[in-house]
Design a protein around this motif. Structure first.
Motif, short mmCIF file in Angstrom:
data_model
loop_
_atom_site.label_atom_id
_atom_site.label_comp_id
_atom_site.label_asym_id
_atom_site.label_seq_id
_atom_site.Cartn_x
_atom_site.Cartn_y
_atom_site.Cartn_z
N TRP A 179 0.82 -1.22 0.00
CA TRP A 179 0.00 0.00 0.00
C TRP A 179 0.85 1.26 0.00
O TRP A 179 0.33 2.36 -0.18
N VAL A 180 2.15 1.12 0.25
CA VAL A 180 3.02 2.26 0.57
C VAL A 180 3.91 2.62 -0.62
O VAL A 180 4.40 1.75 -1.34
N ARG A 181 4.13 3.94 -0.78
CA ARG A 181 5.03 4.45 -1.82
C ARG A 181 6.06 5.38 -1.17
O ARG A 181 5.71 6.22 -0.34
N LYS A 182 7.32 5.22 -1.58
CA LYS A 182 8.34 6.17 -1.18
C LYS A 182 8.27 7.37 -2.12
O LYS A 182 8.23 7.22 -3.35
N TYR A 183 8.23 8.55 -1.52
CA TYR A 183 8.20 9.76 -2.34
C TYR A 183 8.86 10.88 -1.56
O TYR A 183 8.53 11.10 -0.38
N TRP A 203 4.26 7.34 1.84
CA TRP A 203 2.86 7.72 1.64
C TRP A 203 2.04 6.49 1.28
O TRP A 203 2.51 5.60 0.59
N TYR A 204 0.79 6.47 1.73
CA TYR A 204 -0.15 5.49 1.19
C TYR A 204 -0.55 5.93 -0.21
O TYR A 204 -0.64 7.13 -0.51
N ASP A 205 -0.82 4.97 -1.05
CA ASP A 205 -1.27 5.25 -2.41
C ASP A 205 -2.78 5.47 -2.39
O ASP A 205 -3.55 4.53 -2.13
N PRO A 206 -3.26 6.69 -2.68
CA PRO A 206 -4.70 6.98 -2.60
C PRO A 206 -5.53 6.20 -3.61
O PRO A 206 -6.77 6.15 -3.48
N TYR A 231 -3.01 17.92 2.66
CA TYR A 231 -2.20 16.79 2.16
C TYR A 231 -3.10 15.67 1.65
O TYR A 231 -3.67 14.91 2.42
N PHE A 232 -3.18 15.56 0.33
CA PHE A 232 -3.87 14.46 -0.31
C PHE A 232 -2.79 13.69 -1.09
O PHE A 232 -1.97 13.02 -0.49
N TYR A 233 -2.75 13.76 -2.39
CA TYR A 233 -1.53 13.33 -3.06
C TYR A 233 -0.42 14.29 -2.63
O TYR A 233 -0.67 15.47 -2.39
N PRO A 234 0.82 13.80 -2.49
CA PRO A 234 1.87 14.69 -1.98
C PRO A 234 2.18 15.84 -2.94
O PRO A 234 1.97 15.72 -4.15
N TYR A 235 2.68 16.92 -2.38
CA TYR A 235 3.12 18.04 -3.20
C TYR A 235 4.25 17.57 -4.12
O TYR A 235 5.09 16.76 -3.73
#
Length: 533
Positions: free
Chosen positions: A186-190, A195-198, A228-232
């Motif tokens: 479920w997780v993404r490095k950014y 971050w969780y992937d929405p 904060y929804f999808y990351p900046y």
């Protein structure tokens, strides 16, 4: 006089004492006893006419609040190594500062990084309490915060971050109980974090369950999301290509991402209101939806666009009525060439016009004194003066509490002197039900035994708080009440008013309010002559 008042308020803010006592506001008495008399019930006869319509530009009906950020010690707790008793004392001092500023709400971050400031069946205790994610602090932090806020008659807006996991990018540093550890897919490095992937349905389900657990168990006044929804954007694409391939269904990728966020907002709104209709749902987005150069419906700005860059279509949420309030973060000065505060205040006022969505403005208190544009401590005061031109603007929220406490360059004292000289009742949210309680009875006013006046009343059935008005001179038992005479909005059965001048005669009126701020007619007034001192 003005300079002396500013000095007094500044000192009160620094000391964490009740500045309203110095400025003549009512102070809540301890407890809510009614002298053994039962509450006024719905069958009681109304005594007097309603409170008059405000003639004060709406200042008696405003939301006034500050954000209390818990991530990384921004506001609270400052030191995760402090014992719980010291942390609790620090929190109550922040609330006392809000009261001293004549604020009426706090927005407190309780789920900053897929963690919890309360015992959660879904996520571990937050690292920002004890320094270790998953470590029990020994008490229910959220229950404590709500109790202390409500004791001061401050609304509690529970602030959740739906998708952030961590400010660092190593999953192994998270608690084994973290859903991110249990479901690394479920997780993404950014950027520098996780971050969780929405776009993953289970991620939206987790955010929903976390929010609804709090709605069901705690007496909060609102659920709050920030920007904060999808990351900046940080120079590269958010790594959700596989999720898009699995769930995109051929949609444009931007539309698909916005649809993912829309789904969470719409669904959560319905669930919150089905569970507790009086709990509101509000969002504080980045201050620019779209620039007019991209979309003629946008603002005359040249800034990042939340619609395109973080996939937050706030304008649709307003038009569809999925949120009860919107608090855009307008962290620019008046006249900024990229994003002029004056332009954006008007643009957001236009968006809520004709809807049931309340508009409050997110104010960048943290920016005061930081650069040439914010050197003047009166900049935020000018913002509130400009807001008065837009009746759709129903108040302001300040980021953040530590900046209000620090009172840099005297800006907070300036705000209180210019705009918050007395308390305010929050506006009534549309469509959330509720009704005014019956009027209070047996209002009494007597000298307070040394200084000021003690005002008491018999509680009213269904009332959450009571507004107290002070009028000069002896007035009839029933008379119109000017909202500009408001001196306190408190819980309990009485106040001590230290602002009553020695030897002066006053008449006090009290109204009852439900938790959504529907206001009763005033009970019969009580007249008293303040002691000579």
């Amino acid at each position: 006089m003005a300079s002396r008042l500013r000095i007094r308020i500044t000192a009160a803010l620094a000391a964490g004492t009740a500045a309203c006592a110095l400025a003549g506001c009512g102070i809540p008495a301890l407890g809510g006893e009614s002298g053994g008399r039962g509450p006024v019930t719905a069958g009681a006869e109304a005594e007097c006419g309603a409170v008059a319509a405000p003639g004060d530009g709406g200042r008696s009906r405003q939301l006034r609040a500050m954000w209390i950020a818990t991530v990384a010690g921004i506001d609270w707790p400052k030191d995760t190594g402090d014992p719980a008793a010291k942390q609790r004392a620090q929190f109550t001092r922040l609330l006392d500062t809000a009261t001293a500023m004549n604020m009426n709400a706090v927005f407190v971050q309780i789920r900053p990084n897929s963690d919890a400031f309360y015992p959660s069946p879904y996520e571990p205790w937050s690292q920002w309490i004890t320094g270790t994610q998953g470590k029990d602090p020994g008490y229910d932090v959220l229950a404590f915060m709500i109790k202390e806020a409500h004791a001061r008659n401050l609304e509690f807006h529970a602030w959740f971050n739906p998708y952030r996991v961590s400010r660092q990018d190593d999953l192994n540093k998270l608690s084994p109980k973290s859903p991110a550890r249990q479901h690394p897919d479920w997780v993404r490095k950014y950027g520098a974090g996780l971050w969780y992937d929405p776009g993953i349905p289970q991620v939206r389900d987790l955010a929903t369950r976390a929010v609804m657990d709090v709605v069901a168990k705690y007496d909060i006044d609102a659920v709050h999301f920030d920007d904060y929804f999808y990351p900046y954007p940080e120079g590269k694409e958010f790594p959700d290509q596989a999720t898009y391939k699995a769930h995109g269904g051929g949609m444009d990728k931007g539309d698909w991402r916005r649809g993912n966020v829309d789904t969470l907002v719409r669904s959560l709104s319905g669930k919150i209101h089905d569970k507790k209709p009086w709990v509101r749902f509000g969002i504080s987005p980045f201050g620019v939806w779209r620039n007019a150069s991209t979309d003629p419906r946008g603002s005359d700005t040249r800034a990042l666009q939340s619609y395109d860059d973080i996939y937050a279509d706030t304008r649709t949420w307003i038009k569809k009525g999925w949120i009860d309030y919107v608090t855009p973060q307008l962290y620019w000065p008046i006249g900024d060439p990229r994003a002029d505060y004056a332009e954006l205040a008007g643009w957001w006022a236009d968006q809520v016009e004709g809807t049931d969505v309340q508009l409050t403005i997110g104010q960048g208190a943290y920016r005061v004194g930081k650069d040439a544009a914010w050197k003047d401590p009166a900049e935020l005061s000018r913002h509130l003066t400009l807001n008065a031109k837009h009746p759709q603007i129903r108040g302001d929220v300040y980021f953040s509490a530590s900046d209000i406490v620090s009172n840099r360059r005297g800006f907070a004292a300036r705000l209180r002197e210019d705009h918050y000289p007395r308390p305010a009742i929050p506006p009534i949210p549309a469509g959330r039900g509720g009704k005014a309680p019956p009027p209070v009875q047996d209002t009494a006013a007597v000298p307070a035994g040394g200084k000021g006046v003690k005002v008491t009343w018999r509680p009213s059935q269904g009332a959450t708080s009571y507004a107290v008005y002070r009028v000069d001179g002896k007035r009839p038992g029933c008379a119109p009440v000017d909202p500009e005479r408001l001196i306190a909005n408190v819980r309990g059965g009485g106040i001590v008013d230290p602002g009553a001048k020695p030897g002066r005669t006053y008449t006090y009126y009290v109204t009852a309010l439900d938790r959504l701020h529907h206001q009763s007619a005033p009970g019969r007034g009580a007249t008293v002559t303040s002691p000579q001192g």
